[in-house]
Write a protein that holds these residues in place. Structure first.
Motif, PDB file in Angstrom:
ATOM      1  N   LEU A  68      42.284  30.837  43.400  1.00 56.21           N
ATOM      2  CA  LEU A  68      41.465  31.992  42.915  1.00 56.21           C
ATOM      3  C   LEU A  68      42.035  33.326  43.194  1.00 56.21           C
ATOM      4  CD1 LEU A  68      38.061  30.504  43.736  1.00 56.21           C
ATOM      5  CD2 LEU A  68      39.274  30.510  41.619  1.00 56.21           C
ATOM      6  N   ASP A  69      41.827  34.409  42.293  1.00 53.04           N
ATOM      7  CA  ASP A  69      42.248  35.743  42.604  1.00 53.04           C
ATOM      8  C   ASP A  69      41.567  36.643  43.758  1.00 53.04           C
ATOM      9  OD1 ASP A  69      43.122  38.349  42.273  1.00 53.04           O
ATOM     10  OD2 ASP A  69      43.290  38.290  40.129  1.00 53.04           O
ATOM     11  N   GLU A  70      42.153  36.742  44.767  1.00 55.09           N
ATOM     12  CA  GLU A  70      41.307  37.128  45.752  1.00 55.09           C
ATOM     13  C   GLU A  70      41.002  38.657  45.698  1.00 55.09           C
ATOM     14  OE1 GLU A  70      40.214  35.027  48.268  1.00 55.09           O
ATOM     15  OE2 GLU A  70      41.341  33.222  47.773  1.00 55.09           O
ATOM     16  N   ASN A  71      41.806  39.268  44.654  1.00 52.12           N
ATOM     17  CA  ASN A  71      41.516  40.921  44.749  1.00 52.12           C
ATOM     18  C   ASN A  71      40.595  41.314  43.964  1.00 52.12           C
ATOM     19  OD1 ASN A  71      43.998  41.042  46.787  1.00 52.12           O
ATOM     20  ND2 ASN A  71      45.486  40.696  44.964  1.00 52.12           N
ATOM     21  N   LEU A  72      39.807  40.228  43.046  1.00 50.64           N
ATOM     22  CA  LEU A  72      38.891  40.807  41.988  1.00 50.64           C
ATOM     23  C   LEU A  72      37.513  41.102  42.660  1.00 50.64           C
ATOM     24  CD1 LEU A  72      39.633  38.400  38.963  1.00 50.64           C
ATOM     25  CD2 LEU A  72      40.141  40.862  39.216  1.00 50.64           C
ATOM     26  N   LYS A  73      37.092  42.187  42.564  1.00 53.71           N
ATOM     27  CA  LYS A  73      35.637  42.536  42.854  1.00 53.71           C
ATOM     28  C   LYS A  73      35.050  43.618  41.908  1.00 53.71           C
ATOM     29  CE  LYS A  73      36.568  41.804  47.834  1.00 53.71           C
ATOM     30  NZ  LYS A  73      36.455  42.491  49.172  1.00 53.71           N
ATOM     31  N   ILE A  74      33.560  43.605  42.202  1.00 52.28           N
ATOM     32  CA  ILE A  74      32.806  44.625  41.422  1.00 52.28           C
ATOM     33  C   ILE A  74      32.178  45.259  42.541  1.00 52.28           C
ATOM     34  CG2 ILE A  74      31.036  45.233  39.907  1.00 52.28           C
ATOM     35  CD1 ILE A  74      31.802  42.908  38.212  1.00 52.28           C
ATOM     36  N   GLY A  75      32.465  46.626  42.956  1.00 52.62           N
ATOM     37  CA  GLY A  75      31.870  46.970  44.009  1.00 52.62           C
ATOM     38  C   GLY A  75      32.339  46.074  45.494  1.00 52.62           C
ATOM     39  N   LYS A  76      31.259  45.726  45.940  1.00 49.33           N
ATOM     40  CA  LYS A  76      31.565  44.893  47.107  1.00 49.33           C
ATOM     41  C   LYS A  76      31.152  43.597  46.726  1.00 49.33           C
ATOM     42  CE  LYS A  76      30.093  48.386  50.476  1.00 49.33           C
ATOM     43  NZ  LYS A  76      29.231  48.698  51.787  1.00 49.33           N
ATOM     44  N   LYS A  77      30.861  43.024  45.608  1.00 52.48           N
ATOM     45  CA  LYS A  77      30.808  41.866  45.082  1.00 52.48           C
ATOM     46  C   LYS A  77      32.034  41.278  44.815  1.00 52.48           C
ATOM     47  CE  LYS A  77      25.972  42.174  43.617  1.00 52.48           C
ATOM     48  NZ  LYS A  77      25.032  41.748  42.312  1.00 52.48           N
ATOM     49  N   ARG A  78      32.333  39.995  45.166  1.00 51.17           N
ATOM     50  CA  ARG A  78      33.463  39.372  44.629  1.00 51.17           C
ATOM     51  C   ARG A  78      33.418  38.648  43.397  1.00 51.17           C
ATOM     52  NH1 ARG A  78      36.822  33.974  47.474  1.00 51.17           N
ATOM     53  NH2 ARG A  78      38.308  34.080  45.973  1.00 51.17           N
ATOM     54  N   VAL A  79      34.476  38.476  42.750  1.00 53.34           N
ATOM     55  CA  VAL A  79      34.386  38.021  41.329  1.00 53.34           C
ATOM     56  C   VAL A  79      35.258  36.519  41.356  1.00 53.34           C
ATOM     57  CG1 VAL A  79      35.194  38.358  38.966  1.00 53.34           C
ATOM     58  CG2 VAL A  79      33.929  40.262  40.129  1.00 53.34           C
ATOM     59  N   PHE A  80      34.944  35.710  40.600  1.00 58.30           N
ATOM     60  CA  PHE A  80      35.769  34.600  40.856  1.00 58.30           C
ATOM     61  C   PHE A  80      36.604  34.242  39.383  1.00 58.30           C
ATOM     62  CE2 PHE A  80      32.507  34.461  44.046  1.00 58.30           C
ATOM     63  CZ  PHE A  80      33.142  33.733  44.746  1.00 58.30           C
ATOM     64  N   ARG A  81      37.969  34.157  39.464  1.00 55.04           N
ATOM     65  CA  ARG A  81      38.835  33.652  38.458  1.00 55.04           C
ATOM     66  C   ARG A  81      40.183  33.138  38.848  1.00 55.04           C
ATOM     67  NH1 ARG A  81      39.906  38.841  35.035  1.00 55.04           N
ATOM     68  NH2 ARG A  81      37.847  38.700  34.222  1.00 55.04           N
ATOM     69  N   TYR A  82      40.608  32.107  38.159  1.00 55.06           N
ATOM     70  CA  TYR A  82      41.960  31.642  38.500  1.00 55.06           C
ATOM     71  C   TYR A  82      43.049  32.565  38.647  1.00 55.06           C
ATOM     72  CZ  TYR A  82      40.380  26.832  37.745  1.00 55.06           C
ATOM     73  OH  TYR A  82      39.328  25.626  38.017  1.00 55.06           O
ATOM     74  N   SER A  83      43.928  32.228  39.549  1.00 54.87           N
ATOM     75  CA  SER A  83      44.983  33.303  39.448  1.00 54.87           C
ATOM     76  C   SER A  83      45.864  33.141  38.274  1.00 54.87           C
ATOM     77  CB  SER A  83      45.904  33.272  40.756  1.00 54.87           C
ATOM     78  OG  SER A  83      45.145  33.375  41.808  1.00 54.87           O
ATOM     79  N   ASN A  84      45.895  31.866  38.003  1.00 50.25           N
ATOM     80  CA  ASN A  84      46.818  31.582  36.606  1.00 50.25           C
ATOM     81  C   ASN A  84      46.067  31.243  35.798  1.00 50.25           C
ATOM     82  OD1 ASN A  84      48.485  30.435  34.873  1.00 50.25           O
ATOM     83  ND2 ASN A  84      49.244  28.898  36.202  1.00 50.25           N
ATOM     84  N   LYS A  85      46.230  31.953  34.472  1.00 48.25           N
ATOM     85  CA  LYS A  85      45.265  31.901  33.460  1.00 48.25           C
ATOM     86  C   LYS A  85      45.333  30.409  32.816  1.00 48.25           C
ATOM     87  CE  LYS A  85      45.186  35.373  30.597  1.00 48.25           C
ATOM     88  NZ  LYS A  85      45.525  36.227  29.476  1.00 48.25           N
ATOM     89  N   ASP A  86      46.456  29.978  32.998  1.00 50.51           N
ATOM     90  CA  ASP A  86      46.377  28.536  32.274  1.00 50.51           C
ATOM     91  C   ASP A  86      46.215  27.418  33.046  1.00 50.51           C
ATOM     92  OD1 ASP A  86      47.997  29.791  30.118  1.00 50.51           O
ATOM     93  OD2 ASP A  86      49.752  29.717  31.030  1.00 50.51           O
ATOM     94  N   PHE A  87      45.638  27.374  34.122  1.00 44.78           N
ATOM     95  CA  PHE A  87      45.581  26.576  35.074  1.00 44.78           C
ATOM     96  C   PHE A  87      43.912  25.733  34.652  1.00 44.78           C
ATOM     97  CE2 PHE A  87      43.228  24.862  38.986  1.00 44.78           C
ATOM     98  CZ  PHE A  87      44.133  23.814  39.363  1.00 44.78           C
ATOM     99  N   SER A  88      43.955  24.469  34.983  1.00 41.93           N
ATOM    100  CA  SER A  88      42.606  23.680  34.896  1.00 41.93           C
ATOM    101  C   SER A  88      42.811  22.622  35.690  1.00 41.93           C
ATOM    102  CB  SER A  88      42.527  23.530  33.460  1.00 41.93           C
ATOM    103  OG  SER A  88      41.320  22.628  33.359  1.00 41.93           O
ATOM    104  N   ILE A  89      41.399  22.115  36.221  1.00 43.69           N
ATOM    105  CA  ILE A  89      41.593  20.857  37.153  1.00 43.69           C
ATOM    106  C   ILE A  89      41.744  19.890  36.237  1.00 43.69           C
ATOM    107  CG2 ILE A  89      39.929  22.058  38.875  1.00 43.69           C
ATOM    108  CD1 ILE A  89      37.538  20.358  37.687  1.00 43.69           C
TER     109      ILE A  89
END
Length: 334
Positions: free
Chosen positions: A68-89
């Motif tokens: 997951l992209d560790e740097n994404l945030k809205i204010g102090k809230k963490r935002v969750f998204r894959y680091s790689n746009k093409d990844f899927s489980i």
């Protein structure tokens, strides 16, 4: 670690959210998405702690090894998204435990492949073995299947399957070709694939009759609290006297006599057009077969696909319809 059905639902929802680069998901957003699908599938909602555990498991080597992209945030809230746009489980290989379980399941299914109602297993097993890399010593794909991954409406399949299982009345929003959207209440009964498309068979309250709808024309299907009317139809028998999925009401099957060219009859005998097909013993050349079906749109589509290799000998009703199609086709090529 094997994954149970409820956990798999949660991981699939999270995977879909992490893959969506058009929207922002916080912990609360993820919790709302997961619980919405769990409730839809008749499961209990989860708490934030379980969600956090699920994400941690998905990130672990024992899980799916997601990043997951560790740097994404809205204010102090963490935002969750894959680091790689093409990844899927869905592209992640099985762990050893799940691989062993899947192999055991395939072995159990193999015992039933000779039963008439389980003939599909003979095609399903090699497909599963190749998809999950359960066949050793194979570097390249050795079998291909007809499918349309871009077909619209595939996303409704699992949802409708569960609504049928739970016997729920559905508000269906449907988009016919060249018409305005329609909305009505239906009682879903059966899903059938034909010619690489999926169709839903149901009781339509407005028409007071059995209707069928291709999934690629369904806009939405939402569960309601209305009382469900169960079906008394034996769906294995329902399709016995038709080709395809359209069954005209109040019409009886006809014996349809079809005469093929010498080259094409060999193909027809090895791949019958219908379960009722039999050779016409009166034809000394063995080029004529008889099928007992109700004439419908799909039947004529199939017959036309043989072009000049086929002549409809009887009955006059079907013969005249084919003449009409042939005349219209001839006009287009003048």
């Amino acid at each position: 670690m094997s994954i149970n059905k409820k956990a798999q639902i949660r991981y699939s929802v999270l995977d879909k959210c992490f893959s969506n680069f058009q929207r922002i998901y916080t912990y609360q957003d993820l919790l709302g998405e997961v619980n919405s699908i769990l409730i839809e599938n008749g499961a209990e909602p989860i708490q934030l702690r379980q969600l956090q555990y699920d994400i941690k498991f998905m990130e672990s080597d024992a899980g799916f090894g997601i990043e997951l992209d560790e740097n994404l945030k809205i204010g102090k809230k963490r935002v969750f998204r894959y680091s790689n746009k093409d990844f899927s489980i869905s592209d992640h290989p099985l762990n050893q435990s799940d691989s062993d379980q899947l192999e055991t399941t395939i072995q159990i299914l193999s015992r039933y492949k000779h039963r008439q109602e389980f003939k599909w297993i003979e095609e399903f097993i090699p497909r599963m073995e190749m998809a999950f890399d359960l066949v050793s010593g194979v570097d390249d794909d050795i079998i291909g299947y007809e499918e349309n991954p871009d077909l619209e409406g595939r996303q409704h399949l699992g949802h409708l399957f569960n609504l049928i299982l739970k016997k729920k009345v559905v508000k269906l929003e449907y988009q016919p070709y060249k018409k305005e959207k329609e909305s009505f209440l239906i009682h879903p009964y059966y899903l059938k694939q034909y010619n690489s498309r999926w169709f839903l068979f149901c009781y339509n309250e407005e028409f007071e009759a059995i209707s069928n709808y291709p999934l690629d024309r369904i806009v939405s299907c939402k569960e309601t609290g209305e009382k469900y009317i169960p079906s008394s139809i034996n769906w294995f028998d329902y399709f016995e006297d038709i080709v395809g999925v359209t069954k005209p009401e109040g019409v009886k099957p006809l014996d349809i006599k079809l005469r093929f060219s010498l080259d094409r009859i060999k193909y027809i005998l090895t791949k019958p057009l219908h379960g009722s097909q039999k050779l016409d013993r009166k034809d000394k050349e063995n080029r004529t077969v008889v099928i007992n079906v109700i004439p419908n749109f799909e039947l004529y589509q199939m017959l036309l696909s043989f072009g000049s290799d086929l002549v409809v000998a009887e009955p006059e009703l079907v013969r005249n319809k084919m003449k009409d199609y042939a005349s219209k086709l001839n006009l287009k090529y003048k």
